[in-house]
Write an enzyme that holds these catalytic residues in place. Structure first.
Site, PDB file in Angstrom:
ATOM      1  N   ARG A  14      -5.565 -54.192 -48.592  1.00 18.31           N
ATOM      2  CA  ARG A  14      -5.032 -54.052 -47.243  1.00 18.31           C
ATOM      3  C   ARG A  14      -5.348 -55.299 -46.421  1.00 18.31           C
ATOM      4  NH1 ARG A  14      -6.190 -54.495 -41.911  1.00 18.31           N
ATOM      5  NH2 ARG A  14      -8.222 -53.499 -42.252  1.00 18.31           N
ATOM      6  N   ASP A  15      -6.608 -55.465 -46.027  1.00 15.53           N
ATOM      7  CA  ASP A  15      -6.956 -56.633 -45.213  1.00 15.53           C
ATOM      8  C   ASP A  15      -6.820 -57.918 -46.024  1.00 15.53           C
ATOM      9  OD1 ASP A  15      -7.678 -57.905 -42.925  1.00 15.53           O
ATOM     10  OD2 ASP A  15      -9.630 -56.974 -42.724  1.00 15.53           O
ATOM     11  N   TYR A 142     -11.403 -47.197 -36.807  1.00 11.07           N
ATOM     12  CA  TYR A 142     -11.684 -48.620 -36.565  1.00 11.07           C
ATOM     13  C   TYR A 142     -11.754 -48.873 -35.063  1.00 11.07           C
ATOM     14  CZ  TYR A 142     -10.826 -50.951 -41.128  1.00 11.07           C
ATOM     15  OH  TYR A 142     -10.902 -51.424 -42.402  1.00 11.07           O
ATOM     16  N   GLU A 144     -11.174 -51.776 -33.153  1.00  9.67           N
ATOM     17  CA  GLU A 144     -10.691 -53.154 -33.248  1.00  9.67           C
ATOM     18  C   GLU A 144     -11.278 -54.019 -32.141  1.00  9.67           C
ATOM     19  OE1 GLU A 144      -6.454 -55.598 -33.631  1.00  9.67           O
ATOM     20  OE2 GLU A 144      -6.486 -53.605 -32.710  1.00  9.67           O
ATOM     21  N   THR A 177     -13.539 -58.500 -35.660  1.00 10.35           N
ATOM     22  CA  THR A 177     -12.124 -58.771 -35.941  1.00 10.35           C
ATOM     23  C   THR A 177     -11.805 -60.254 -35.989  1.00 10.35           C
ATOM     24  OG1 THR A 177     -11.556 -56.675 -34.900  1.00 10.35           O
ATOM     25  CG2 THR A 177      -9.768 -58.256 -35.182  1.00 10.35           C
ATOM     26  N   HIS A 205     -17.741 -54.442 -40.678  1.00 16.91           N
ATOM     27  CA  HIS A 205     -16.581 -55.155 -41.237  1.00 16.91           C
ATOM     28  C   HIS A 205     -16.629 -56.599 -40.730  1.00 16.91           C
ATOM     29  CE1 HIS A 205     -12.084 -55.192 -42.279  1.00 16.91           C
ATOM     30  NE2 HIS A 205     -12.208 -56.275 -41.528  1.00 16.91           N
ATOM     31  N   HIS A 207     -15.756 -60.730 -40.738  1.00 13.30           N
ATOM     32  CA  HIS A 207     -14.834 -61.810 -41.104  1.00 13.30           C
ATOM     33  C   HIS A 207     -15.609 -63.119 -41.206  1.00 13.30           C
ATOM     34  CE1 HIS A 207     -10.621 -60.223 -41.085  1.00 13.30           C
ATOM     35  NE2 HIS A 207     -11.283 -59.170 -40.617  1.00 13.30           N
TER      36      HIS A 207
END
Length: 506
Positions: A14-15, A142, A144, A177, A205, A207
């Site tokens: 997905r991501d 989530y 975001e 995000t 999560h 990045h």
């Protein structure tokens, strides 16, 4: 020390698929999903976004059908949206049972993108979650832009979590995000939330925009995160997500109170598969899965490995289904070459090893890459000189022009007498031979006939360094062969010819 179990959720499908120019087919998604759950043994996988396309719907159906038959359906998750019943209906059609509902984790996003108040947003979220529950769909949420929410609108974030704590939500997912957090912020923000809501499950999560993905993950775990979102090869938007392989190795080696179920033996296998399907090449120096990360180049390192494994660490290649290699090039010492010879079952005396080492260094100076498979051919080339070197090709110029015959000018020494000759021919090597014949004619020496000419790359070699030319000569009634080795086909033929000239002059 109490042991804490951490869930690993892979979001490559997905991501990770949001990597620029990457799109997995339905069959590729199914293949990767099977490997992730059955072999790598991650706890959960996020495989798609709802509403994207008919092709995406079919891909999710394929995965959920397989997952249902193999008791993995509750480990398969889909990103959904606050869109009344549209995403829920899509989920039902796809056969999925777990939604990851995308909501706004910062007041900035809520105000400027959705143009709604917190109460309006919360009301729509509640309707979605209750509708999901009614349809036997489990919900994770989530938040975001949560990282910027904690920086700039913390009151809103805690109000939101308090609201979610009273709804049937299994996990609250905290994404950085835009990949803007520092390790200290990752720790402080996660800890502040876990201290206030210790009984709730929070995923982190990360990045990788500042190359801090793995560091932030470590701090998130220390702060009490219950789950992590990772991608194979660190795939994802912009600079990608926290990478699976590095994160798993770090947890296993440095976080002794953390338990994960991932089978690290398959990290390299899944990495290569995703590389193939995505078309995104793995950098050779990428930790754990890169081509060169278990290759010793410096000779002193190979020597140290021979002496009580002085250059070994916890990152042993066998853990990941790989083997240690010893590079052959201009930095190679005898120890590097001996390691490669051992793997081939070959032995050389010190004098011959010195000659082979020198030849490999010469190739390295030309920026040529030499592999283990090339070694027997280098040995043959270097040691196949049981004669006194009375003929030496000093220099040459080979030309090839459209509409003109190839020509060569050669400087050659024959028993200390120098000759320089020029000639044309049907090809560059033919022109070279004609020039050599002219020089030997002055010494009243007739050269043998060339009766066969073969070129090959050493079998099993993936190197571009070497090709071997084998020339068969006939002198009177006797045939003999000479070999030449070089990165250039014509030059390897010239080297084979130089050996022939020395044989006949001796």
């Amino acid at each position: 020390m109490s042991i804490r179990k951490i869930e690993i959720m892979d979001t490559t499908l997905r991501d990770g698929e949001q990597t620029s120019s990457v799109s997995f087919s339905a069959s590729e998604k199914l293949t990767i999903a099977k490997l992730l759950l059955e072999e790598l043994k991650v706890d959960r996988i996020e495989i798609a976004s709802a509403r994207v396309s008919e092709g995406e719907l079919q891909a999710v159906k394929d995965v959920t059908e397989w997952a249902s038959e193999n008791n993995y359906l509750n480990a398969v998750e889909v990103l959904t949206f606050v869109d009344k019943d549209v995403s829920i209906n899509w989920m039902l059609d796809a056969g999925a049972k777990v939604q990851n509902l995308l909501t706004k984790g910062s007041l900035n996003h809520l105000t400027h993108q959705l143009k709604k108040t917190p109460n309006q947003h919360f009301k729509e979220i509640e309707e979605n979650i209750l509708l999901a529950q009614k349809n036997n769909i489990e919900t994770n949420v989530y938040l975001e832009d949560w990282s910027n929410g904690m920086r700039n609108s913390k009151t809103y974030v805690f109000e939101f979590i308090a609201f979610l704590s009273n709804l049937p939500v299994k996990r609250i997912m905290l994404p950085d995000t835009l990949g803007v957090l520092t390790p200290k912020e990752s720790f402080d923000f996660v800890k502040e939330i876990k201290d206030k809501y210790p009984s709730l499950h929070f995923d982190f999560h990360a990045h990788n925009d500042y190359d801090l993905g793995v560091s932030n993950v470590m701090e998130g775990i220390k702060a009490g995160a219950d789950g992590l979102h990772l991608t194979v090869n660190g795939m994802g938007e912009r600079a990608g997500n926290a990478p699976m392989a590095s994160t798993i190795a770090v947890i296993n080696d440095f976080m002794h109170n953390i338990e994960i179920g991932v089978n690290e033996t398959y990290l390299h296998t899944i990495s290569k598969l995703v590389e193939t399907f995505s078309g995104v090449m793995i950098p050779e120096n990428k930790p754990v899965v890169g081509a060169n990360v278990f290759t010793q180049t410096a000779g002193i390192h190979a020597d140290g490995d021979n002496k009580n494994n002085l250059y070994f660490s916890k990152l042993m290649p066998e853990r990941f289904g790989r083997t240690r290699k010893y590079a052959l090039g201009k930095s190679s010492g005898k120890a590097n070459i001996q390691k490669n010879l051992q793997e081939l079952g070959l032995q050389l005396n010190d004098e011959d090893l010195k000659k082979v080492t020198q030849r490999i260094i010469e190739l390295g100076d030309k920026k040529q890459v030499v592999t283990k498979e090339d070694l027997p051919y280098i040995i043959s080339d270097v040691l196949d000189r049981n004669y006194e070197e009375k003929v030496k090709i000093n220099s040459y110029v080979l030309t090839h022009s459209k509409g003109l015959k190839p020509s060569t000018t050669v400087s050659v020494t024959i028993e200390k007498e120098a000759f320089e000759e020029s000639a044309q021919g049907d090809g560059q090597f033919d022109a070279f031979m004609n020039a050599i014949k002219q020089a030997f004619k002055k010494r009243k020496i007739t050269l043998p006939k060339l009766i066969d000419y073969a070129v090959r790359i050493p079998p099993g070699s993936n190197s571009d360094a070497l090709c071997e030319t084998i020339i068969t000569w006939k002198n009177d009634e006797k045939e003999f062969k000479t070999r030449g080795l070089d990165s250039d086909q014509t030059v390897s033929a010239i080297k084979a010819t130089e050996k022939m000239l020395n044989i006949i002059i001796n």
